[in-house]
Every structure is written in structure tokens, then in C-alpha cells.
Design an enzyme around this catalytic site. Structure first.
Site, PDB file in Angstrom:
ATOM      1  N   SER A 106      38.457  38.031  44.961  1.00 25.05           N
ATOM      2  CA  SER A 106      38.445  38.790  43.714  1.00 25.05           C
ATOM      3  C   SER A 106      39.022  37.930  42.607  1.00 25.05           C
ATOM      4  O   SER A 106      39.861  37.052  42.849  1.00 25.05           O
ATOM      5  CB  SER A 106      39.287  40.063  43.847  1.00 25.05           C
ATOM      6  OG  SER A 106      39.455  40.702  42.587  1.00 25.05           O
ATOM      7  N   TYR A 116      46.863  44.491  46.284  1.00 28.87           N
ATOM      8  CA  TYR A 116      45.473  44.006  46.330  1.00 28.87           C
ATOM      9  C   TYR A 116      45.393  42.557  45.877  1.00 28.87           C
ATOM     10  O   TYR A 116      44.795  41.707  46.552  1.00 28.87           O
ATOM     11  CB  TYR A 116      44.609  44.890  45.439  1.00 28.87           C
ATOM     12  CG  TYR A 116      43.165  44.461  45.331  1.00 28.87           C
ATOM     13  CD1 TYR A 116      42.248  44.790  46.320  1.00 28.87           C
ATOM     14  CD2 TYR A 116      42.715  43.736  44.229  1.00 28.87           C
ATOM     15  CE1 TYR A 116      40.922  44.402  46.226  1.00 28.87           C
ATOM     16  CE2 TYR A 116      41.394  43.347  44.118  1.00 28.87           C
ATOM     17  CZ  TYR A 116      40.499  43.684  45.118  1.00 28.87           C
ATOM     18  OH  TYR A 116      39.190  43.298  45.021  1.00 28.87           O
TER      19      TYR A 116
END
Length: 260
Positions: A151, A164
Site C-alpha cells: 500500500s 495497517y
């Protein structure tokens, strides 16, 4: 794809194991590889009823199989890889780690249950499945392709995604470490770093938070959110002979946002 340069992208007789392939980015990746000739092995959450990717693969007359696997369980991951490769005799040429969980919480609101789920699925599962599939690629001696889906959050600091972002930063470093160590085995390990992609997991932000949607588009030079279809070409590149001399790359897929 019949001759010349396009042969570099042919995946006939290749087998790709993909986590998170039942829709979204993973689904688009699976279909792209199938269109190039690969047979697909879908690793899904036990009992997942989503058939969108499977329906597309059936429409392509693509060869595919489906295995349940609890990615929060290291023992189940190892058992499933053993079942696929050792017992069912499906050698894996391509591994794509796309499965992941998100979640936005301020640091002080992250409890043990939330943190452990995010860490287990996004980080530990990625490491263990790559370790287990890679071990067998090395034993087989024919090289391989490993593509992680990380990501942009693993590259740029933002608020309320500490757990995350931490896991995605780890995946970026896993990519570098595996790439360096396994280059001698002709295994290329690369990583895609999506920015804001419109999927079922993010649609709520897009539709229900217009201020957030507009903010992201204002920072993205291309002026739009990405879609799963934006991953088709780059996936084929990194999973084919076209990228045989490329390893350890972290590739942003974000419409230029990383440069702002």
C-alpha cells in the site's frame, strides 16, 4: 499473443497462486493472468461465497481451483500450501499476496484484537506463505515470480492507520529481503503499492464522505481514484518473462499521488 515481443507476456503452462482473489484488486489480477494463459489457484477465506472472479474465469474457460485457508492461522497456511503443492501436485510458478484487511483507528483506540488481526493477515500470513511457496520454488529449481500487494500507506505517513501502515511497511521490507536472498534462485520478488482504489472495501469512503473523496482527488495528479482494472497490465508485467531482470521493486499504483 502469438509471436515476437508479446511472447514475453505469455503464461501458458504457468500456475499462479493468489490470495484475496475473490474480487477487487486480486480478482482483476487473477483474470489478467488467466487471459495470458495461466491456470489459477484461488486461496480464499473458508466458506467465502463470492463468485465474481470464479464466474469470470469460467467465462474465459480458464483452468482454476479453489482452496480454503484461514490466513490468521500459520499452521493452516502451511497445511494448505502442502496440500496444494505436495499432495495435489500443483507446482506454483507465480505467487501473488493480495489478501489484506484494513481499518482506520487512532493509535490509542487500537486494541489487541484489532491489532492482532491486522498484523496476522497483512504481515505474518504474507511472510509465511511466501516462505512456504518459495521453499518449494527453490527445491523445484525453475525460478518463480512473487508479487506482493502492499500500500502507499507503507511508504507515506498518514493518520489513523498505524497498524495497517506498519504491516504494509513490513511487506515492503519483506519484498526487498526476499528479493535479495532469492535472486540467486531466479526468483523475482516485487511489490505493488496501491493508492486509493475504488473497491467494495473503499466504496463507503467514496460514496459517503464526499469531502474525503474530493481531498484525495485533489491530491492525485490524474484526478481520479484507481480501479482494480488498473492492475491488470502491471500484474502481467511482473508475473511474466518481461520482468526477468527486475526484482525488489516497490511500484506505486496511485495516479501520481506519491510524488505530491
Amino acid at each position: 499473443m502469438t509471436s515476437g515481443i508479446l511472447n514475453l507476456f505469455r503464461l501458458n503452462d504457468k500456475r499462479a497462486l493468489i490470495t484475496g482473489a475473490n474480487g477487487g484488486i486480486g480478482g482483476a489480477m487473477a483474470v489478467a493472468l488467466a487471459e495470458a494463459g495461466a491456470s489459477i489457484v484461488i486461496l480464499q477465506i473458508p466458506g467465502d461465497t463470492n463468485t465474481s472472479t470464479k464466474d469470470e474465469l469460467i467465462a474465459l474457460s480458464a483452468e482454476f481451483s479453489v482452496y480454503d485457508c484461514d490466513l490468521t492461522s500459520v499452521s493452516n497456511i502451511r497445511e494448505t500450501v502442502k496440500k496444494i503443492i505436495d499432495e495435489d501436485g500443483i507446482p506454483i510458478d507465480i505467487l501473488i499476496n493480495c489478501a489484506g484487511v484494513s481499518g482506520h483507528k487512532p493509535i490509542l483506540d487500537v486494541d489487541d484484537t484489532f491489532r492482532e488481526k491486522v498484523f496476522n493477515v497483512n504481515m505474518t500470513a504474507n511472510y509465511v506463505i511466501t516462505q512456504e511457496v518459495g521453499r518449494r520454488m527453490i527445491e523445484r529449481g525453475k525460478g518463480g515470480k512473487i508479487l506482493n500487494v502492499s500500500s502507499l500507506a507503507g511508504m507515506l505517513a498518514t493518520k489513523n492507520i498505524s497498524a495497517y501502515a506498519g504491516t504494509k511497511g513490513a511487506v515492503n521490507q519483506f519484498t526487498s529481503a526476499f528479493a535479495n536472498e532469492w535472486a540467486e534462485h531466479n526468483i523475482q520478488v516485487n511489490c505493488l503499492c496501491p493508492g486509493y482504489i475504488l473497491t467494495s472495501l473503499t466504496r463507503g469512503y467514496f460514496e459517503n464522505e464526499p469531502g474525503f473523496k474530493d481531498y484525495i482527488m485533489s491530491r492525485t495528479p490524474m484526478g481520479r481514484w484507481g480501479t482494480p482494472e488498473d492492475f491488470r497490465g502491471i500484474t502481467l508485467f511482473f508475473c511474466s518473462k518481461a520482468s526477468d531482470y527486475i526484482t525488489g521493486v516497490r511500484m506505486p499504483i496511485d495516479g501520481g499521488l506519491h510524488g505530491r
